[in-house]
Write a protein that holds these residues in place. Structure first.
Motif, PDB file in Angstrom:
ATOM      1  N   ILE A  12      -5.635  55.304  33.553  1.00 55.35           N
ATOM      2  CA  ILE A  12      -6.830  55.885  33.073  1.00 55.35           C
ATOM      3  C   ILE A  12      -6.256  56.773  32.168  1.00 55.35           C
ATOM      4  CG2 ILE A  12      -9.009  57.068  33.676  1.00 55.35           C
ATOM      5  CD1 ILE A  12      -8.887  56.113  36.369  1.00 55.35           C
ATOM      6  N   LEU A  13      -6.685  56.621  30.891  1.00 51.60           N
ATOM      7  CA  LEU A  13      -6.229  57.471  29.844  1.00 51.60           C
ATOM      8  C   LEU A  13      -7.263  58.599  29.964  1.00 51.60           C
ATOM      9  CD1 LEU A  13      -5.049  54.904  27.123  1.00 51.60           C
ATOM     10  CD2 LEU A  13      -3.612  56.746  28.319  1.00 51.60           C
ATOM     11  N   ASP A  14      -7.009  59.753  30.237  1.00 54.67           N
ATOM     12  CA  ASP A  14      -8.009  60.718  30.081  1.00 54.67           C
ATOM     13  C   ASP A  14      -7.566  62.170  29.954  1.00 54.67           C
ATOM     14  OD1 ASP A  14      -7.238  61.087  32.539  1.00 54.67           O
ATOM     15  OD2 ASP A  14      -9.126  61.016  33.472  1.00 54.67           O
ATOM     16  N   THR A  15      -5.926  61.962  29.656  1.00 54.75           N
ATOM     17  CA  THR A  15      -5.184  63.223  29.324  1.00 54.75           C
ATOM     18  C   THR A  15      -4.897  63.165  27.697  1.00 54.75           C
ATOM     19  OG1 THR A  15      -4.361  63.562  31.385  1.00 54.75           O
ATOM     20  CG2 THR A  15      -3.140  64.626  29.662  1.00 54.75           C
ATOM     21  N   GLY A  16      -5.120  64.441  27.016  1.00 51.61           N
ATOM     22  CA  GLY A  16      -4.731  64.429  25.512  1.00 51.61           C
ATOM     23  C   GLY A  16      -6.030  64.735  25.059  1.00 51.61           C
ATOM     24  N   LYS A  17      -5.878  64.125  23.645  1.00 44.31           N
ATOM     25  CA  LYS A  17      -7.201  64.471  22.839  1.00 44.31           C
ATOM     26  C   LYS A  17      -8.479  64.153  23.575  1.00 44.31           C
ATOM     27  CE  LYS A  17      -8.286  63.365  18.069  1.00 44.31           C
ATOM     28  NZ  LYS A  17      -8.048  62.502  16.844  1.00 44.31           N
ATOM     29  N   LYS A  18      -9.485  64.929  23.566  1.00 47.82           N
ATOM     30  CA  LYS A  18     -10.529  64.700  24.450  1.00 47.82           C
ATOM     31  C   LYS A  18     -11.431  63.438  23.911  1.00 47.82           C
ATOM     32  CE  LYS A  18     -11.408  69.128  26.527  1.00 47.82           C
ATOM     33  NZ  LYS A  18     -12.058  70.383  26.613  1.00 47.82           N
ATOM     34  N   SER A  19     -11.523  63.201  22.774  1.00 54.46           N
ATOM     35  CA  SER A  19     -12.202  62.229  22.177  1.00 54.46           C
ATOM     36  C   SER A  19     -11.741  60.565  22.508  1.00 54.46           C
ATOM     37  CB  SER A  19     -12.131  62.293  20.723  1.00 54.46           C
ATOM     38  OG  SER A  19     -11.055  62.610  20.000  1.00 54.46           O
ATOM     39  N   VAL A  20     -10.324  60.724  22.821  1.00 50.83           N
ATOM     40  CA  VAL A  20      -9.648  59.333  23.161  1.00 50.83           C
ATOM     41  C   VAL A  20      -9.752  58.909  24.598  1.00 50.83           C
ATOM     42  CG1 VAL A  20      -7.571  57.935  22.910  1.00 50.83           C
ATOM     43  CG2 VAL A  20      -8.183  59.749  20.985  1.00 50.83           C
ATOM     44  N   LYS A  21     -10.321  57.960  24.922  1.00 47.84           N
ATOM     45  CA  LYS A  21     -10.434  57.734  26.124  1.00 47.84           C
ATOM     46  C   LYS A  21     -10.104  56.117  26.430  1.00 47.84           C
ATOM     47  CE  LYS A  21     -12.312  61.627  27.770  1.00 47.84           C
ATOM     48  NZ  LYS A  21     -11.674  62.518  28.458  1.00 47.84           N
ATOM     49  N   GLY A  22      -9.592  55.607  27.718  1.00 49.93           N
ATOM     50  CA  GLY A  22      -9.241  54.228  27.728  1.00 49.93           C
ATOM     51  C   GLY A  22      -8.846  53.845  29.264  1.00 49.93           C
ATOM     52  N   VAL A  23      -8.893  52.710  29.356  1.00 49.35           N
ATOM     53  CA  VAL A  23      -8.182  52.033  30.529  1.00 49.35           C
ATOM     54  C   VAL A  23      -7.309  50.824  30.488  1.00 49.35           C
ATOM     55  CG1 VAL A  23      -8.621  51.124  32.789  1.00 49.35           C
ATOM     56  CG2 VAL A  23     -10.320  52.772  31.940  1.00 49.35           C
ATOM     57  N   VAL A  24      -6.217  50.760  30.808  1.00 44.53           N
ATOM     58  CA  VAL A  24      -4.937  49.888  30.670  1.00 44.53           C
ATOM     59  C   VAL A  24      -4.796  49.420  32.109  1.00 44.53           C
ATOM     60  CG1 VAL A  24      -2.772  49.278  29.823  1.00 44.53           C
ATOM     61  CG2 VAL A  24      -4.174  50.926  28.786  1.00 44.53           C
ATOM     62  N   ARG A  25      -4.611  48.004  32.200  1.00 43.83           N
ATOM     63  CA  ARG A  25      -4.366  47.361  33.522  1.00 43.83           C
ATOM     64  C   ARG A  25      -3.012  46.657  33.211  1.00 43.83           C
ATOM     65  NH1 ARG A  25      -7.606  47.846  37.792  1.00 43.83           N
ATOM     66  NH2 ARG A  25      -9.523  48.721  37.231  1.00 43.83           N
ATOM     67  N   PHE A  26      -2.244  46.644  34.190  1.00 43.32           N
ATOM     68  CA  PHE A  26      -0.971  45.881  34.332  1.00 43.32           C
ATOM     69  C   PHE A  26      -0.999  44.962  35.400  1.00 43.32           C
ATOM     70  CE2 PHE A  26       1.816  48.566  31.563  1.00 43.32           C
ATOM     71  CZ  PHE A  26       0.845  49.727  31.585  1.00 43.32           C
ATOM     72  N   VAL A  27      -0.587  43.416  35.205  1.00 42.49           N
ATOM     73  CA  VAL A  27      -0.350  42.762  36.125  1.00 42.49           C
ATOM     74  C   VAL A  27       1.083  42.019  35.863  1.00 42.49           C
ATOM     75  CG1 VAL A  27      -1.120  40.428  37.138  1.00 42.49           C
ATOM     76  CG2 VAL A  27      -2.713  41.900  36.479  1.00 42.49           C
ATOM     77  N   GLN A  28       1.977  42.254  36.946  1.00 45.55           N
ATOM     78  CA  GLN A  28       3.266  41.359  37.109  1.00 45.55           C
ATOM     79  C   GLN A  28       2.813  39.883  37.332  1.00 45.55           C
ATOM     80  OE1 GLN A  28       6.088  43.014  35.998  1.00 45.55           O
ATOM     81  NE2 GLN A  28       6.923  41.064  35.847  1.00 45.55           N
ATOM     82  N   GLN A  29       2.692  39.158  36.411  1.00 49.83           N
ATOM     83  CA  GLN A  29       2.201  37.878  36.752  1.00 49.83           C
ATOM     84  C   GLN A  29       3.133  36.870  37.183  1.00 49.83           C
ATOM     85  OE1 GLN A  29       0.305  35.441  33.509  1.00 49.83           O
ATOM     86  NE2 GLN A  29      -1.439  35.115  35.101  1.00 49.83           N
ATOM     87  N   THR A  30       4.563  36.681  36.520  1.00 51.19           N
ATOM     88  CA  THR A  30       5.389  36.109  37.124  1.00 51.19           C
ATOM     89  C   THR A  30       6.782  37.124  37.032  1.00 51.19           C
ATOM     90  OG1 THR A  30       6.447  35.561  34.594  1.00 51.19           O
ATOM     91  CG2 THR A  30       4.720  34.129  35.753  1.00 51.19           C
TER      92      THR A  30
END
Ligand SMILES: [Zn+2]
Ligand SMILES: [Zn+2]
Lengths: 144, 144
Positions: A12-30
């Motif tokens: 969960i990208l919620d540290t840093g510049k307050k106006s920037v927010k995001g979510v990133v997911r990782f999956v080890q598929q192989t």
């Protein structure tokens, strides 16, 4: 995206510049492919860099996470943690999916993910946390 | 506390009840001893429970972190992630150091740490992140 039963992660990208927010997911598929799938909002249109840094220590925000993570196993690029560039559209959103053949999710859990601008300013960051599988059943049986 | 050169971790407790804040540090001092050293403020005086939960996913706050982490290697207590109790003083602060012989820090990085009240309400939580050594030199050379 298939992730069930494999290691998966979330930032969960919620540290840093307050106006920037995001979510990133990782999956080890192989064993050799880690899928990195994210959406970040609040960016200036244009190129941004995404990277994995050594620590997950956000006690001083995005400045306490250390350098690019770069173990000896840096695979096919010169710096393991320097994933690459993503583009923000005119609405300020960068949406990306990268099938990365360098990162092993087990090596980066507990470290941090950073999105930076073209001048290398760290805009937002978050800890790479273990998560349940992406397509887990609604009972939330946890296997991470 | 000696942690230099060993794996160490940090949790910033800033998710959950807004009045509760804290920092907890982990050092794997020997293969069998993980030191858990923390200070949490904003508690009601009295007993609180500290625990490690399966996921580090805080997308729904402290409710999305799953159950107690309880792998097959649960060592000398029945539930691996159920670390035990700490006491908050009359000023609302719980300060503790536990030399835990069940937890292996490498197994809990990327998961979450929770402090709960006596009724098992999750008051605050955070992701167990990799950190630099506790007594790292001031140049912040990062070895986590
Ligand atoms: Zn899980
Ligand atoms: Zn470090």
């Amino acid at each position: 995206l298939k992730g069930y039963g494999n290691l998966s992660g979330v930032v969960i990208l919620d540290t840093g510049k307050k106006s920037v927010k995001g979510v990133v997911r990782f999956v080890q598929q192989t064993p050799n492919i880690c899928i990195i799938d994210g959406t970040v909002d609040g960016l200036n249109p244009g190129k941004h860099q995404i990277s994995v840094h050594e620590c997950g220590d956000l006690s001083e925000g995005c400045s306490s996470v250390g350098s690019y993570f770069n173990p000896y196993t840096n695979g096919s690029r010169s710096v393991y943690g320097n994933i690459g560039c993503v583009n923000a559209e005119s609405n300020g959103r960068a949406a990306f999916r990268i099938d990365d053949n360098v990162i092993k999710l087990s090596e980066i859990i507990g470290r941090s993910f950073v999105i930076s601008d073209e001048k290398n300013n760290r805009l937002a960051c978050g800890i790479i946390a273990r998560s349940a599988g992406l397509f887990q059943n609604p009972k939330k049986i946890c296997a991470c």
